[in-house]
Design a protein around this motif. Structure first.
Motif, PDB file in Angstrom:
ATOM      1  N   ASN A   1       0.822  -1.195  -0.094  1.00  0.00           N
ATOM      2  CA  ASN A   1       0.022  -0.073  -0.040  1.00  0.00           C
ATOM      3  C   ASN A   1       0.796   1.296   0.084  1.00  0.00           C
ATOM      4  OD1 ASN A   1      -2.448  -1.399  -0.217  1.00  0.00           O
ATOM      5  ND2 ASN A   1      -2.771  -1.120   2.082  1.00  0.00           N
ATOM      6  N   GLN A   2       0.469   2.254  -0.641  1.00  0.00           N
ATOM      7  CA  GLN A   2       0.866   3.562  -0.798  1.00  0.00           C
ATOM      8  C   GLN A   2       0.891   4.435   0.445  1.00  0.00           C
ATOM      9  OE1 GLN A   2      -0.105   5.529  -4.352  1.00  0.00           O
ATOM     10  NE2 GLN A   2       1.534   7.111  -3.895  1.00  0.00           N
ATOM     11  N   TYR A   3      -0.161   4.051   1.342  1.00  0.00           N
ATOM     12  CA  TYR A   3      -0.671   4.793   2.473  1.00  0.00           C
ATOM     13  C   TYR A   3      -0.637   4.016   3.496  1.00  0.00           C
ATOM     14  CZ  TYR A   3      -1.825   8.026  -1.658  1.00  0.00           C
ATOM     15  OH  TYR A   3      -1.629   8.765  -2.603  1.00  0.00           O
ATOM     16  N   LYS A   4      -0.970   4.887   4.883  1.00  0.00           N
ATOM     17  CA  LYS A   4      -1.363   3.961   6.035  1.00  0.00           C
ATOM     18  C   LYS A   4      -2.700   3.835   6.157  1.00  0.00           C
ATOM     19  CE  LYS A   4       2.837   5.344   8.832  1.00  0.00           C
ATOM     20  NZ  LYS A   4       3.147   5.663  10.444  1.00  0.00           N
ATOM     21  N   ASN A   5      -3.012   2.625   6.774  1.00  0.00           N
ATOM     22  CA  ASN A   5      -4.557   2.407   7.184  1.00  0.00           C
ATOM     23  C   ASN A   5      -4.593   2.836   8.619  1.00  0.00           C
ATOM     24  OD1 ASN A   5      -4.723   0.786   4.913  1.00  0.00           O
ATOM     25  ND2 ASN A   5      -3.864  -0.910   5.699  1.00  0.00           N
ATOM     26  N   ILE A   6      -5.614   3.854   8.679  1.00  0.00           N
ATOM     27  CA  ILE A   6      -5.745   4.486   9.921  1.00  0.00           C
ATOM     28  C   ILE A   6      -7.369   4.310  10.383  1.00  0.00           C
ATOM     29  CG2 ILE A   6      -5.811   6.760  11.291  1.00  0.00           C
ATOM     30  CD1 ILE A   6      -3.124   7.361   9.710  1.00  0.00           C
ATOM     31  N   VAL A   7      -7.597   3.773  11.339  1.00  0.00           N
ATOM     32  CA  VAL A   7      -8.922   3.717  11.754  1.00  0.00           C
ATOM     33  C   VAL A   7      -9.258   4.843  12.837  1.00  0.00           C
ATOM     34  CG1 VAL A   7     -10.781   2.364  12.871  1.00  0.00           C
ATOM     35  CG2 VAL A   7      -9.109   1.200  11.330  1.00  0.00           C
TER      36      VAL A   7
END
Lengths: 321, 173
Positions: free
Chosen positions: A296-302
């Motif tokens: 992934n190019q971006y972070k996964n933020i919940v």
């Protein structure tokens, strides 16, 4: 007789096709026209007419929901019924007192938490949910007569963002698109807890503490009262959206961003190319988890929202800032 | 059916569809659980048009949908198309009514019509440039339970509503 039947079937088919085409034409006109178009105007007028009916149905169904809760409670209470019945009397009194105290505090917070640079609408009550299985919207009882216009931020508590008004604003009602709707998006900035907490709290509060239970809720509530310090090191920027799985998250956060659990998520004042759709610094929630994958190019933020959409009662619209 | 009876039947059907449209926009939002909700409009149209002529049935479905579109805040045209297709499905399936009875007929027709209506509700926002849910998830978690719930509802009440709709013929004396 056979020819007559064939003729009838053919005319029915023609009627079906014609009506389908008419429906598609209406759909196209509705999508293409602006908010002041005839079809939108019809819906706006109908919403105003139906307001009392919706309120009536909401009132009529509230005893059923209360009764179902009581039935569930009765089914669960298979043991110690007598003691529980006695305790219930005391609890009801205590609950009523607590409810009144909470309501008092909530209303006081709404008034005390005003930011001087903002102009607020009068306090509004959530009247009813809006239909549609793919939407998360509510109707509130303030409208254009109170200065409310489309696409204005709606807050609860001390400037905690819960949604924005849609184009459906009547003189006395406004439809609110909640942050949990998949069509909602807002530019947000991730800030470390110290950016939103006072100097006195800074030493006593750590990131670990701010993510645990009541402490996190209190921190978020206190944080929303303060003007954010944008001079502090930002832990990343992105686009707040709700996934179809129901998770509120921040998209497009760079892999190099320092976002971590417990950080606060506040509006940045930008939503894509649209400048100042929301004023900067409205609290949305706290970062619940951060993860990243090599592909992934971006972070996964919940994000854990600061205000639960299901518990909405009193809200205000920021009509100017 | 005598002419007076036919007119009475059309009036009753129209009132039923209007009531269904009103319930669709006022009561259904309060009874929505996730992607599942009672589809009063579909149920009303399917039952109301079961004994009407083809053109009457299609027009009633169309204008019932228009009424729903006007009263609700949804995309205009989706309800109209859903109403027309529900009427068409009811007309198509009504041949089985004498064989299986009114309840199963209503359940079958409503189930199919709700599937069509839900698919319209899925693709219409996408066509309008809005965000749509993942199709597979929506089909499994939304369309199927929605169709089953509404079929059950139709099975339970369809027979009674059809009896209310029926107009007794007056005998010549």
């Amino acid at each position: 007789l056979g020819r007559s039947r064939k003729s009838s079937a053919a005319s029915s088919l023609v009627a079906l096709i014609t009506l389908c085409v008419a429906s598609l034409v209406l759909f196209t006109i509705y999508v293409k026209e602006d908010d002041s178009g005839p079809l939108h105007t019809v819906q706006l007028g109908a919403a105003e007419v139906l307001r009392p009916v919706r309120g009536l149905f909401g009132l009529a169904t509230s005893p059923f929901s209360a009764a179902s809760e009581r039935v569930e409670g009765a089914l669960d209470a298979s043991e110690k019924k007598e003691l529980e019945a006695r305790a219930l009397e005391y609890e009801e009194g205590a609950a009523e007192a607590a409810r009144l105290r909470d309501e008092n505090e909530r209303l006081r917070e709404l008034l005390d938490g005003e930011r001087p640079s903002f102009t607020y609408s009068p306090l509004a009550r959530v009247v009813a949910p809006v239909g549609g299985q793919l939407t998360e919207r509510v109707v509130i009882n303030v409208g254009s007569d109170h200065g409310v216009r489309p696409e204005q931020p709606v807050v609860v508590g001390n400037n905690t963002l819960i949604g924005r008004t849609t184009e459906r604003v009547t003189p006395n009602t406004a439809e609110v698109l909640l942050v949990t709707d998949q069509n909602f998006a807002a530019g947000v900035r991730i800030l470390p807890p110290k950016a939103l907490q006072g100097e006195t709290d800074e030493e006593s509060t750590t990131a670990g503490e701010s993510t645990s239970g009541e402490s996190a809720a209190e921190d978020a509530s206190a944080a929303s009262e303060r003007e954010p310090d944008f001079g502090a090191d930002s832990h990343g920027e992105g686009l707040l959206r709700t996934s179809w799985e129901g998770y509120l998250g921040v998209d497009y956060v760079d892999l190099n961003a320092d976002a971590e659990q417990g950080d606060f998520v506040v509006t940045s004042g930008r939503a894509g190319g649209r400048e100042l759709l929301f004023p900067p610094g409205l609290l949305v929630g706290t970062v619940e988890s951060v993860s990243s994958q090599d592909i992934n190019q971006y972070k996964n933020i919940v994000v854990a929202p600061a205000a639960e959409a299901d518990d909405l009662q009193d809200v205000r619209v920021i009509v100017d800032w | 059916m005598a002419l007076g009876g036919a007119q009475t039947h059309v009036v009753r059907a129209t009132l039923l569809v209007a009531l269904a449209a009103l319930l669709e926009v006022t009561l259904a939002p309060l009874l929505t659980f996730g992607w599942v909700a009672p589809r009063f409009l579909i149920l009303g149209v399917v039952v109301a048009v079961a004994d009407l002529r083809d053109l009457q049935a299609l027009l009633l479905g169309f204008f019932g949908g228009i009424l729903t579109d006007a009263l609700s805040g949804g995309l205009f045209g989706v309800g109209a198309l859903g109403g027309v297709l529900a009427a068409a499905i009811s007309l198509r399936i009504r041949v089985v009514r004498r064989k299986v009875g009114a309840g199963p007929f209503a359940a079958q027709a409503v189930a199919v019509a709700v599937v069509v209506y839900d698919l319209l509700g899925l693709f219409a926002p996408i066509l309008a440039g809005q965000v749509g849910p993942p199709v597979a998830t929506y089909l499994a978690g939304g369309v199927v339970p929605d169709a089953l719930l509404n079929a059950l509802l139709a099975y339970l009440v369809g027979d009674r509503i059809l009896k209310l709709m029926t107009v007794k013929e007056e005998k010549w004396t």
